[in-house]
Design a protein around this motif. Structure first.
Motif, PDB file in Angstrom:
ATOM      1  N   GLY A  94      -0.969  -7.589 -11.184  1.00 32.03           N
ATOM      2  CA  GLY A  94      -1.668  -8.778 -10.738  1.00 32.03           C
ATOM      3  C   GLY A  94      -2.368  -9.503 -11.870  1.00 32.03           C
ATOM      4  O   GLY A  94      -3.008  -8.879 -12.715  1.00 32.03           O
ATOM      5  N   SER A 124       2.112  -9.393  -7.664  1.00 34.03           N
ATOM      6  CA  SER A 124       2.608 -10.319  -6.654  1.00 34.03           C
ATOM      7  C   SER A 124       4.112 -10.132  -6.466  1.00 34.03           C
ATOM      8  O   SER A 124       4.732  -9.243  -7.053  1.00 34.03           O
ATOM      9  CB  SER A 124       2.312 -11.759  -7.083  1.00 34.03           C
ATOM     10  N   LYS A 172      -0.480  -4.292  -2.984  1.00 31.81           N
ATOM     11  CA  LYS A 172       0.582  -5.296  -3.029  1.00 31.81           C
ATOM     12  C   LYS A 172       1.927  -4.729  -3.486  1.00 31.81           C
ATOM     13  O   LYS A 172       2.444  -3.783  -2.915  1.00 31.81           O
ATOM     14  CB  LYS A 172       0.137  -6.474  -3.891  1.00 31.81           C
TER      15      LYS A 172
END
Length: 259
Positions: free
Chosen positions: A38, A206, A233
């Motif tokens: 991230g 992401s 994530k």
């Protein structure tokens, strides 16, 4: 004192590597740890943060590794900087933590313009700005300029080319200390006397990380990818898929044996 250079997006990776080895006099790496994840700020659970921070720096110090990050003062690069601060010792230049950053994404980048000069840099950005600051606990920076401002990601292609160039460096066999607390997707290092091994480390991240990981595992030779489960994530998605695929394989074997 940190070393940095502003380079064109189409710079030759072999020239950059020679700059790092000769001009910056960095010790030749025996392992390259390339950290992805991230870019925005996120919170790591304490146990995951401890495993990542201590494991990464222990692996780097024990093997003489270089660490690649995006070099910014947010997200996973900031966590790497904090790990270097806590576990990396006092000599910053020997930590070999290299930030490869988009020049156009750096706040106050005009303060860095100059040739063979010392430049003070304040790593506190404007909270209203869409750009970011460099993390001060990295030892070196490659600032990649493609002529744009405020557009992230231009450095990724050059970073990957530089990683492949580093893989061509010849090294002696070494013992690689695996990072604890993570799940690996691929574990097929080349024979160590052929070149510098590269290990991709994924923390959070992401959807864009999916294509990055795919590039690593499908390259020739494939690059092992270590995923920190519990960081969130994309990393947790990879961990889930890894566990699920192993379960399905075992289930298929059980069904075949039952028949």
């Amino acid at each position: 004192m940190l070393s940095y250079v502003r380079v064109a997006v189409d710079s030759k990776p072999e020239a950059l590597l020679q700059l790092m080895l000769r001009e910056w006099q960095m010790e030749r790496p025996k392992l390259l740890l390339t950290v992805h994840g991230g870019s925005e700020n996120f919170i790591l659970p304490p146990k995951v943060n401890q495993a990542f921070s201590k494991g990464l720096i222990t692996a780097a110090i024990s093997t003489g590794a270089w660490i690649f990050t995006d070099g910014i003062n947010t997200g996973v690069s900031k966590y790497v900087g904090e790990a270097v601060k806590l576990f990396g010792g006092h000599d910053l230049r020997k930590r070999n933590t290299i930030g490869i950053t988009s020049w156009g994404m750096i706040d106050n980048n005009l303060d860095l313009i100059g040739r063979d000069v010392f430049r003070p840099y304040q790593p506190l950005g404007n909270p209203l700005s869409k750009r970011t600051c460099l993390n001060g606990f990295h030892s070196h920076f490659l600032l990649v300029d493609d002529g744009t401002l405020g557009k992230p990601g231009c450095q990724q292609g050059l970073r990957r080319k530089l990683e492949k160039q580093i893989q061509l460096l010849k090294i002696h066999p070494l013992f690689i200390l695996l990072i604890s607390g993570c799940i690996y997707l691929r574990s097929s290092f080349r024979r160590l006397n052929q070149g510098v091994p590269v290990l991709c480390v994924v923390v959070e991240g992401s959807a864009a990380i999916v294509s990055t990981v795919l590039d690593y595992v499908s390259s020739a030779p494939p690059v092992p990818v270590f995923v920190f489960e519990g960081s969130g994530k994309a990393a947790d998605l990879f961990a889930f898929l890894h566990k699920t695929s192993h379960f399905i394989l075992r289930l298929n074997k059980w069904i075949l044996s039952a028949n």
